[in-house]
Design an enzyme around this catalytic site. Structure first.
Site, PDB file in Angstrom:
ATOM      1  CE1 TYR A  33      -6.516  -0.903  -5.555  1.00 15.93           C
ATOM      2  CE2 TYR A  33      -5.712   1.274  -5.481  1.00 15.93           C
ATOM      3  CZ  TYR A  33      -5.414  -0.069  -4.970  1.00 15.93           C
ATOM      4  OH  TYR A  33      -4.473  -0.327  -4.386  1.00 15.93           O
ATOM      5  CE  LYS A 149      -3.345   0.528  -8.020  1.00 18.34           C
ATOM      6  NZ  LYS A 149      -2.776   0.359  -6.675  1.00 18.34           N
ATOM      7  CD  GLU A 182       2.827  -6.439  -4.477  1.00 12.53           C
ATOM      8  OE1 GLU A 182       3.101  -5.517  -5.301  1.00 12.53           O
ATOM      9  OE2 GLU A 182       1.733  -7.235  -4.714  1.00 12.53           O
ATOM     10  CG  LEU A 207       0.030  -3.804  -9.004  1.00 13.24           C
ATOM     11  CD1 LEU A 207      -1.368  -4.066  -9.624  1.00 13.24           C
ATOM     12  CD2 LEU A 207      -0.230  -2.390  -8.279  1.00 13.24           C
TER      13      LEU A 207
HETATM   14  N1  PDD Z   1      -0.434   1.256  -4.260  1.00 11.59           N
HETATM   15  N2  PDD Z   1       2.179  -3.216  -5.005  1.00 11.59           N
HETATM   16  C1  PDD Z   1       0.810  -2.875  -4.402  1.00 11.59           C
HETATM   17  C2  PDD Z   1       0.439  -4.117  -3.609  1.00 11.59           C
HETATM   18  C3  PDD Z   1       0.608  -1.482  -4.616  1.00 11.59           C
HETATM   19  O1  PDD Z   1      -0.700  -1.195  -3.794  1.00 11.59           O
HETATM   20  C4  PDD Z   1       1.021  -0.625  -5.214  1.00 11.59           C
HETATM   21  C5  PDD Z   1       0.631   0.972  -5.042  1.00 11.59           C
HETATM   22  C6  PDD Z   1       2.237  -0.877  -5.974  1.00 11.59           C
HETATM   23  C7  PDD Z   1       2.814  -0.053  -6.904  1.00 11.59           C
HETATM   24  O2  PDD Z   1       2.301   0.166  -7.860  1.00 11.59           O
HETATM   25  P1  PDD Z   1       2.335   1.857  -8.553  1.00 11.59           P
HETATM   26  O3  PDD Z   1       3.748   2.023  -8.886  1.00 11.59           O
HETATM   27  O4  PDD Z   1       1.751   1.682  -9.891  1.00 11.59           O
HETATM   28  O5  PDD Z   1       1.797   2.768  -7.610  1.00 11.59           O
HETATM   29  C8  PDD Z   1       2.884  -2.204  -5.934  1.00 11.59           C
HETATM   30  C9  PDD Z   1      -1.236   2.411  -4.559  1.00 11.59           C
HETATM   31  C10 PDD Z   1      -0.183   3.659  -4.428  1.00 11.59           C
HETATM   32  C11 PDD Z   1      -2.096   2.587  -3.612  1.00 11.59           C
HETATM   33  O6  PDD Z   1      -2.696   1.490  -3.248  1.00 11.59           O
HETATM   34  O7  PDD Z   1      -2.216   3.491  -2.638  1.00 11.59           O
END
Ligand code: PDD
Length: 285
Positions: A33, A149, A182, A207
């Site tokens: 996703y 992801k 994270e 991620l």
């Molecule tokens: N989540 N780490 C994890 C486990 C995440 O699920 C996310 C983002 C990030 C940050 O990545 P980015 O800056 O590309 O959004 C790091 C999204 C927002 C979500 O699952 O809703």
């Protein structure tokens, strides 16, 4: 304004947005996703998220259901049809629908694609920014390919729920050596005593957040030093500042970790500056 979703080639009322019971996303989390933040009607870091989507698909050997240009158009159409000024668009692609069997289907199966969009009032995250959030730390129990992801998010689900159960806002996950990986759905950062930004190196353990990457570039352009290394819970608690980043929430200060205030327990000047450069870039780039 009724929500419109996209399911396998059709825009449908959100209430009718249904997928098959043998969609491999549903049975195996065999799917990836992406999530785009939307500000002023614009998909933030549009291309970078498409790049990461292509990478995730490639790592799992899932076919792209359509060209990148077609996907980009559909995403914009989701924003338009849902009249999203500020909010988020979610896109998920699974290996497809096939009789349940763990191994990849041997027949040619079309990948399945869904998209949803939702408005988020800017005041919501502005409030979180003003007050900062309280987090707890939890053991990182996830699989070893967190760089993809994928929708295998059970560890993340349990992490944020542990935080809610403890009366905290969010959770940061900790590896077997005591280093933070994270957040439950964000990347984790601290500011060291010299004002440098510290965030874990992007390998298979985390991620590689798009917001993380963009902020690294912007902060470096401003002459700030970025140190990509792991840090412990102790170090985070004793840091000058701490914060987390994600596409949906942007930059959010962390003011308490496991019941201990970070510095004086309120958002500091560095996270404020980081948020400003991030927002400025998002709205003008
Ligand atoms: N989540 N780490 C994890 C486990 C995440 O699920 C996310 C983002 C990030 C940050 O990545 P980015 O800056 O590309 O959004 C790091 C999204 C927002 C979500 O699952 O809703």
């Amino acid at each position: 304004m009724p929500r419109v979703s996209y399911v396998n080639g059709r825009f449908v009322p959100h209430g009718d947005a249904l997928v098959h019971v043998e969609d491999r996303a549903y049975q195996f989390s065999d799917s990836v996703y992406e999530l785009w933040g939307v500000m002023n009607g614009k998909l933030i870091d549009h291309e970078l998220h498409l790049d990461r989507l292509e990478r995730s698909l490639g790592e799992l050997r899932i076919e792209a259901p359509m060209s990148r240009a077609a996907l980009a158009l559909l995403l914009k159409e989701m924003v338009r049809r849902n009249r999203i000024k500020n909010g988020a668009v979610y896109l998920q692609i699974s290996r497809g629908v096939a009789p349940r069997d763990h191994a990849f289907p041997t027949e040619l199966v079309a990948p399945a694609i869904v998209m949803t969009a939702k408005p988020i009032a800017p005041a919501y995250y502005a409030g979180k920014f003003k007050d900062g959030i309280k987090i707890i730390t939890v053991p990182d129990i996830r699989w070893a390919r967190r760089d993809i992801k994928s929708t295998s998010l059970l560890g993340n689900v349990l992490a944020i729920q542990a935080a809610r159960d403890a009366g905290a806002d969010d959770a940061w996950q900790v590896d077997g050596e005591g280093f933070i990986t994270e957040g439950s759905r964000s990347n984790a950062w601290i500011v060291d005593k010299d004002g440098n930004l510290v965030t874990r190196r992007a390998d298979n353990d985390i991620l590689n957040g798009i917001t993380r990457r963009v902020i690294i570039g912007l902060a470096e352009d401003e002459g700030r030093k970025i140190i990509e290394r792991a840090f412990t819970v102790d170090e985070a608690q004793g840091a000058r500042e701490a914060f987390q980043t994600s596409a949906s929430a942007g930059v959010i200060p962390v003011v308490e970790i496991d019941g201990r205030p970070v510095a004086n327990g309120s958002p500091g000047s560095v996270v404020t500056a980081v948020r400003e450069i991030y927002l400025k870039n998002a709205l003008t780039a």
